[in-house]
Design a protein around this motif. Structure first.
Motif, mmCIF file in Angstrom:
data_model
loop_
_atom_site.group_PDB
_atom_site.id
_atom_site.type_symbol
_atom_site.label_atom_id
_atom_site.label_comp_id
_atom_site.label_asym_id
_atom_site.label_seq_id
_atom_site.Cartn_x
_atom_site.Cartn_y
_atom_site.Cartn_z
ATOM 1 N N ASP A 1 139.151 7.328 45.914
ATOM 2 C CA ASP A 1 138.669 7.135 44.548
ATOM 3 C C ASP A 1 139.611 7.736 43.510
ATOM 4 O O ASP A 1 139.791 7.178 42.431
ATOM 5 C CB ASP A 1 137.273 7.760 44.383
ATOM 6 N N THR A 2 140.199 8.885 43.843
ATOM 7 C CA THR A 2 141.113 9.505 42.878
ATOM 8 C C THR A 2 142.314 8.603 42.641
ATOM 9 O O THR A 2 142.686 8.335 41.491
ATOM 10 C CB THR A 2 141.602 10.875 43.390
ATOM 11 N N ARG B 1 148.485 3.524 52.939
ATOM 12 C CA ARG B 1 149.044 3.603 54.298
ATOM 13 C C ARG B 1 148.362 2.708 55.323
ATOM 14 O O ARG B 1 148.892 2.491 56.396
ATOM 15 C CB ARG B 1 149.050 5.052 54.779
ATOM 16 N N ARG B 2 147.157 2.235 54.996
ATOM 17 C CA ARG B 2 146.473 1.331 55.939
ATOM 18 C C ARG B 2 146.338 -0.054 55.312
ATOM 19 O O ARG B 2 146.860 -0.301 54.227
ATOM 20 C CB ARG B 2 145.085 1.882 56.261
ATOM 21 N N ARG C 1 140.157 3.455 51.050
ATOM 22 C CA ARG C 1 138.972 4.292 51.258
ATOM 23 C C ARG C 1 138.068 4.315 50.003
ATOM 24 O O ARG C 1 136.883 4.607 50.098
ATOM 25 C CB ARG C 1 139.447 5.714 51.572
HETATM 26 P P1 NDP Z 1 139.990 11.185 49.621
HETATM 27 O O1 NDP Z 1 140.082 12.170 50.714
HETATM 28 O O2 NDP Z 1 138.741 10.397 49.462
HETATM 29 O O3 NDP Z 1 141.154 10.115 49.806
HETATM 30 C C1 NDP Z 1 142.450 10.502 50.081
HETATM 31 C C2 NDP Z 1 143.286 9.227 50.225
HETATM 32 O O4 NDP Z 1 144.632 9.633 50.430
HETATM 33 C C3 NDP Z 1 142.885 8.357 51.395
HETATM 34 O O5 NDP Z 1 142.984 7.011 51.044
HETATM 35 C C4 NDP Z 1 143.910 8.712 52.466
HETATM 36 O O6 NDP Z 1 144.249 7.634 53.291
HETATM 37 C C5 NDP Z 1 145.117 9.021 51.609
HETATM 38 N N1 NDP Z 1 146.003 9.950 52.272
HETATM 39 C C6 NDP Z 1 145.713 11.182 52.767
HETATM 40 N N2 NDP Z 1 146.799 11.763 53.270
HETATM 41 C C7 NDP Z 1 147.813 10.872 53.108
HETATM 42 C C8 NDP Z 1 149.177 10.858 53.430
HETATM 43 N N3 NDP Z 1 149.755 11.921 54.010
HETATM 44 N N4 NDP Z 1 149.923 9.788 53.108
HETATM 45 C C9 NDP Z 1 149.363 8.710 52.502
HETATM 46 N N5 NDP Z 1 148.059 8.640 52.168
HETATM 47 C C10 NDP Z 1 147.295 9.712 52.466
HETATM 48 O O7 NDP Z 1 140.397 11.994 48.284
HETATM 49 P P2 NDP Z 1 140.076 11.673 46.759
HETATM 50 O O8 NDP Z 1 140.743 12.730 45.968
HETATM 51 O O9 NDP Z 1 140.408 10.287 46.430
HETATM 52 O O10 NDP Z 1 138.524 11.870 46.641
HETATM 53 C C11 NDP Z 1 137.865 13.093 47.034
HETATM 54 C C12 NDP Z 1 136.369 12.956 46.833
HETATM 55 O O11 NDP Z 1 136.081 12.889 45.451
HETATM 56 C C13 NDP Z 1 135.806 11.686 47.451
HETATM 57 O O12 NDP Z 1 134.533 11.956 47.947
HETATM 58 C C14 NDP Z 1 135.723 10.730 46.303
HETATM 59 O O13 NDP Z 1 134.750 9.728 46.475
HETATM 60 C C15 NDP Z 1 135.379 11.692 45.169
HETATM 61 N N6 NDP Z 1 135.806 11.143 43.873
HETATM 62 C C16 NDP Z 1 134.931 10.447 43.144
HETATM 63 C C17 NDP Z 1 135.283 9.918 41.941
HETATM 64 C C18 NDP Z 1 134.279 9.157 41.183
HETATM 65 O O14 NDP Z 1 133.193 8.962 41.676
HETATM 66 N N7 NDP Z 1 134.574 8.730 39.986
HETATM 67 C C19 NDP Z 1 136.630 10.068 41.384
HETATM 68 C C20 NDP Z 1 137.494 10.808 42.242
HETATM 69 C C21 NDP Z 1 137.081 11.312 43.439
HETATM 70 P P3 NDP Z 1 143.241 7.112 54.455
HETATM 71 O O15 NDP Z 1 142.164 6.360 53.749
HETATM 72 O O16 NDP Z 1 144.131 6.248 55.276
HETATM 73 O O17 NDP Z 1 142.757 8.341 55.169
#
Ligand code: NDP
Length: 312
Positions: free
Chosen positions: A156-157, A177-178, A182
């Motif tokens: 989401d971020t 990456r996929r 998410r």
């Molecule tokens: P998340 O953990 O949800 O997502 C991280 C993303 O980064 C995933 O897509 C992951 O890929 C990717 N990632 C992680 N490591 C790597 C890497 N080494 N290389 C490439 N890609 C990588 O973090 P967020 O900060 O997005 O969100 C945290 C929480 O805050 C969540 O629960 C989210 O729903 C919430 N949130 C809600 C918002 C809203 O409601 N408005 C706004 C922002 C955040 P993969 O999917 O393949 O694991």
């Protein structure tokens, strides 16, 4: 072990901690503030802060935090180097161990330990941090207005920041990456509908290019191993944050991502006399100004708690 008794202990030295300190010291709580691992917090790795009200010409992050600190000290906050290494919130006064050497017994504890951005961990990312590499689109996106940028992440971020950047920049490459994201469906739809966002599926960052400033990114397709160099001026990392809440986990209610839960509309945690403010309890706004606002709330909550307990 040495023991020191205080009315109000503040852990952390970002905008939330220092604002709590300004209010707590002006209220006569004689706060002691421990700066933690990164004195000044995340803003010390930002260059220019242009969205903090009161600085019409902008200010650099480290200078702004120095100003916050001076303002807290002016009213008597005892600002110290040191890291909280353990806590015992089982009874009043609360006990916080500093650097495994000293115990502070505090009637109120304000936690403002922040969150740390997760990084990819590559050499170029660290070297170009602040020179095109950023973990905060809202903070730094403006510097790349009218230019091309890349963002890595698919939660989401990342989705939110990609659409934010798309309003400012000419083109946004989103490195996922996929073969799926998410992020919530609604956020994904928003990203996909935005014309100047190009999603690079199954792609990872091979390297960030540039000597002293970012001038491109090399991505690798994980299915074909094909490399592609894309010229960009900004590279945003949005792969999640880690709230710095680990040492409190035995006592405080945390959400599923480790953020401290506070009672809505307050800075109160589930333990009387323990308050939380700033990014350690906020994953939604994450701004210096919102962190500062919540630091003010924590100091006011602490003061009211002390008065109600006749401890003021
Ligand atoms: P998340 O953990 O949800 O997502 C991280 C993303 O980064 C995933 O897509 C992951 O890929 C990717 N990632 C992680 N490591 C790597 C890497 N080494 N290389 C490439 N890609 C990588 O973090 P967020 O900060 O997005 O969100 C945290 C929480 O805050 C969540 O629960 C989210 O729903 C919430 N949130 C809600 C918002 C809203 O409601 N408005 C706004 C922002 C955040 P993969 O999917 O393949 O694991």
């Amino acid at each position: 072990m040495e023991i020191e008794k205080v009315k109000c202990l503040i852990i952390g030295s970002g905008p939330a901690g220092y604002t709590a300190a300004i209010y707590a010291s002006r209220a006569g709580l004689n706060p002691v503030l421990y700066q933690g691992l990164q004195p000044g917090g995340q803003l010390t790795i930002t260059n220019d802060v242009e969205n903090y009200p009161g600085y019409p010409d902008g200010i650099n992050g480290p200078q702004m935090m120095e100003d916050f600190k001076r303002q807290a000290e002016r009213f008597g906050t005892d600002v110290r180097y040191g890291i909280a290494t353990a806590v015992d919130f089982s009874s009043q006064p609360h006990k916080v161990t500093i650097d495994e050497q000293k115990v502070i017994e505090a009637h109120t504890v304000i936690i403002s330990t922040g969150a740390s951005a997760k990084w990819l961990g590559m050499e170029s990312e660290a070297r170009l941090n602040g020179s095109g590499v950023s973990a905060c689109a809202v903070c730094d996106g403006f510097f790349y207005r009218g230019q091309d940028v890349a963002i890595v992440g698919a939660g989401d971020t990342a989705a939110e920041e990609a659409t934010y950047l798309a309003n400012i920049c000419s083109k946004v490459y989103m490195i996922v990456r996929r073969d799926e994201m998410r992020a919530s469906t609604i956020m994904q739809e928003r990203v996909k509908k935005t014309k100047n966002i190009e999603i690079l599926w199954n792609a990872v960052t091979d390297d960030i290019l540039g000597e002293n400033a970012v001038d491109g990114v090399r991505v690798r397709n994980v299915l074909t191993d094909e490399l592609r160099e894309i010229p960009v001026k900004g590279f945003f990392v949005a792969i999640g944050h880690q709230p710095n809440s680990g040492i409190f986990a035995d006592y405080l209610n945390l959400d599923e991502n480790g953020y401290i839960r506070t009672i809505p509309g307050t800075s109160k945690t589930n333990i009387d006399g323990v308050f939380a403010c700033g990014d350690v309890q906020d994953f939604t706004y994450r701004q210096a100004v919102t962190a500062a606002g919540s630091g003010c709330m924590a100091a006011l909550d602490a003061e009211r708690y002390l008065s109600a307990q006749d401890l003021h």
